[in-house]
Design a protein around this motif. Sequence first.
Motif, PDB file in Angstrom:
ATOM      1  N   THR A  31      -3.404   7.132 -14.881  1.00 44.05           N
ATOM      2  CA  THR A  31      -2.026   7.187 -15.357  1.00 44.05           C
ATOM      3  C   THR A  31      -1.625   8.649 -15.438  1.00 44.05           C
ATOM      4  O   THR A  31      -2.340   9.462 -16.039  1.00 44.05           O
ATOM      5  N   PHE A  74      -8.205   3.500 -11.256  1.00 45.39           N
ATOM      6  CA  PHE A  74      -6.827   3.671 -11.715  1.00 45.39           C
ATOM      7  C   PHE A  74      -6.710   4.973 -12.501  1.00 45.39           C
ATOM      8  O   PHE A  74      -7.643   5.370 -13.207  1.00 45.39           O
ATOM      9  N   ILE A  98      -3.309   4.106  -7.906  1.00 45.25           N
ATOM     10  CA  ILE A  98      -4.579   3.559  -7.453  1.00 45.25           C
ATOM     11  C   ILE A  98      -5.222   4.575  -6.512  1.00 45.25           C
ATOM     12  O   ILE A  98      -4.584   5.083  -5.587  1.00 45.25           O
ATOM     13  N   ASP A 158       1.284   4.710 -13.113  1.00 42.86           N
ATOM     14  CA  ASP A 158      -0.070   4.395 -12.697  1.00 42.86           C
ATOM     15  C   ASP A 158      -0.225   4.629 -11.198  1.00 42.86           C
ATOM     16  O   ASP A 158       0.718   4.473 -10.411  1.00 42.86           O
ATOM     17  N   ILE A 213       1.121   2.571  -8.273  1.00 37.52           N
ATOM     18  CA  ILE A 213       1.004   1.177  -8.710  1.00 37.52           C
ATOM     19  C   ILE A 213       2.263   0.802  -9.494  1.00 37.52           C
ATOM     20  O   ILE A 213       2.676   1.517 -10.419  1.00 37.52           O
ATOM     21  N   THR A 240       0.531  -2.355  -5.315  1.00 40.85           N
ATOM     22  CA  THR A 240       0.577  -1.037  -4.703  1.00 40.85           C
ATOM     23  C   THR A 240       1.892  -0.857  -3.960  1.00 40.85           C
ATOM     24  O   THR A 240       2.197  -1.597  -3.034  1.00 40.85           O
TER      25      THR A 240
END
Length: 743
Positions: free
Chosen positions: A304, A302, A312, A310, A340, A349
């Motif tokens: 940010t 992950f 993936i 966020d 995300i 997702t």
Amino acid sequence: MPPRRFLAAALAVAVITTVAGTSTTAAAPPQPPVTTLNPISSSFADAFADPSIIQGRDGYWYAYATSDPLVANGPFGLMHMARTKDFSSWEYLGTVFNDTTKPAWAAPGSFFWAPDIRYFGGRYVMYFTVTDTLANPGGDPAIGVATAPTPAGPWTATDGPVVAPKPDGNGGYFGTIDPAMLTAADGKRYLYTGGFYGGISVTELSPDGLHSVGTPTQVTVGDRYEGSYVVYRDGWYYLMGSSMNCCAGPTTGYSVFAGRSRSPRGPFVDQDGASLNESRVGGTTVITQNGNKWIGPGHHAFITDAAGQDHIVYHAIDRGTPWLTDPFGINRRPMLIDRIDWIDGWPRTRAGLGPSDTPQPAPATGSAAGINSTDPAGGLRGATRQAGDSLGGPTASISGAATTRQSAPGGSLRVDADVRLGSSFTTVLGGSVVATVSATKVSIVAGGRTGSAPLPADFNRTGWNKLSVQVSGTTVTARLNDAGLGDVYAEAQLAVPGLKVRSAPVSWLGSAEVDNLTVRAVADPVRRLAAVPEAGKLLAGDEFDGNGLGAGWTWVRPDSKAVVADGKLSWPLQNTDLVGSGNNAGLLFHDTPAGDRWIAETKLHLDVGEGDIRNYQQAGMIAYLNDNDFARLGDVSIWRTRQTEFGRELVARADGATSYGGAAIGRPAPTMWMRLAYHRNAAGEHVYRAGTSVDGVNWTWGASWVLPAGVTPKLGLYAHGDQTGVNPPPVATFDYLRFYTSK
């Protein structure tokens, strides 16, 4: 700091903001949006598996991958490194180790898998799998650790494993693989390791992260999860793991599921309250394949971005080009990235849409408000430019008060930076939201309300850490952590009804050295799941309410033990299977509706117990072209677990050799409902998406499998599995098979 002192600090900085605001300049015009197109590793590699990623102090994002060759017939390497500034172009940096620098305790020929990258204690720390050690050559996996002064190395491995091989008591070793580190709010560091053989466990680490201490805690059952990754959000620790087979070529059904806990040691339960550590194993879907070209999405990390969104990062397989080498050789697993969305407290997702195969907005990088994120002093009034170090470059030193030269946007706003903190450091957004890191806690004041979270007693404020202050709607969050990878030292959160943040310069009061500073509007959150198939009008089917099968049924290899009575079809599990070369199992098919879109549904009762080994007793629905080309959805016993598997078999090689793999979905139960939602795509292929329910009302929709264009597959029921140790065999009881229109 008491609330009164918070307010005094806010007032002081608000004055600075007002004065500075009289001479602010207009914000720079917006730049064209940057997009990504999966796979994002295509410019330098065909395979970049098990990726992990971190933003370095130099502003680049660094990605690391397992030791597979990057291209066909290429060298295996000793884990790979690449970097990007904006996710639109990448630079390959070489391997983590060479034959001279690799761990001396690894056996010759050992592979190095699944790097997990972190930053703390003033250095970069990488955990990785060593598949074989010198202590017990032949297959005793362990976890290694290496450190480096920069994210590109040079990497120095320690002289022994951080998690040693674990004997299984039968002369072998459990799967001590796939590490993932977490710094938790209790100030301790934890390492999650393990896989299908033995399950995932969490082990506390020494403060320097180089040694395991204490007793491990098992957090997932064996035979279900590997490739773990843990993030902290809104008071919860989310454990995510990949399920099923990573590497079955065109039948790879790898997917990621999540559970959460208030403690980093668990227990972790899914959205429905089902545990990840029991025989009827739980897990809320994070990502699974959706019927486009990508299959087997998993082993993820992950990040940010600067807008608080966020993402993936994961690998997947293009079902049209699944092999890097010959069939049944190395799988082609490039690196992908997608958004995300946190919906009802769970990571999804693209709101449940899964892997993308069209251009998508790239992670937000860089800053608004006139700030150069990697040389921030020039965009600040009251800050001093420092030379910094060779790793991070120039930084901004704040001592007293500082403010951005330009106004930040109003509304939802995020301020993010690497910081080395003095005794107290306060950030003010919009002149009204105040976040302070004091000697003992992280605190927020906004709208007359206060909130705080304690810092660990041994928190090192003089080292580089990541500080983010964010207003999203009416929620204010201030978070201090290692490197922005889901870890946490302290997170204060405050809900302020009616909160409105005006456009104004961002201001600071106190002392800190600041790098990688970004000020950006927060990405608009997606709060609703994408649409899923819904059953409409009943079209056809059989309720099994006669003295035998109704019209429309046909058999392949009839089984006389399957009987219709008392409104049910009762079918003792056959001691056989369809997978591989057996192809002697009975199958019962029903005519399917006309048209290119419908839903098939059955209700199944099958009691295969819990906890014991009954490989692979199962029953359910099947979409079937022939014995070597089908997709089946079943309640199945897999070693000591009970799972719901949507499996796929097809011919994978010119000599007729078949490949089989599966995707997990939902949670099994002795009585459950199953659906296959069918549609024909633009290429004429036949797409089946699986759904399950334990009450017939609430449905979990999972993976899709695609069968080739041309002949329409049959749709029906099956009841198979080895009966070892079970006499008489379990009986699969079907209440009906129905076909509905699909909304």
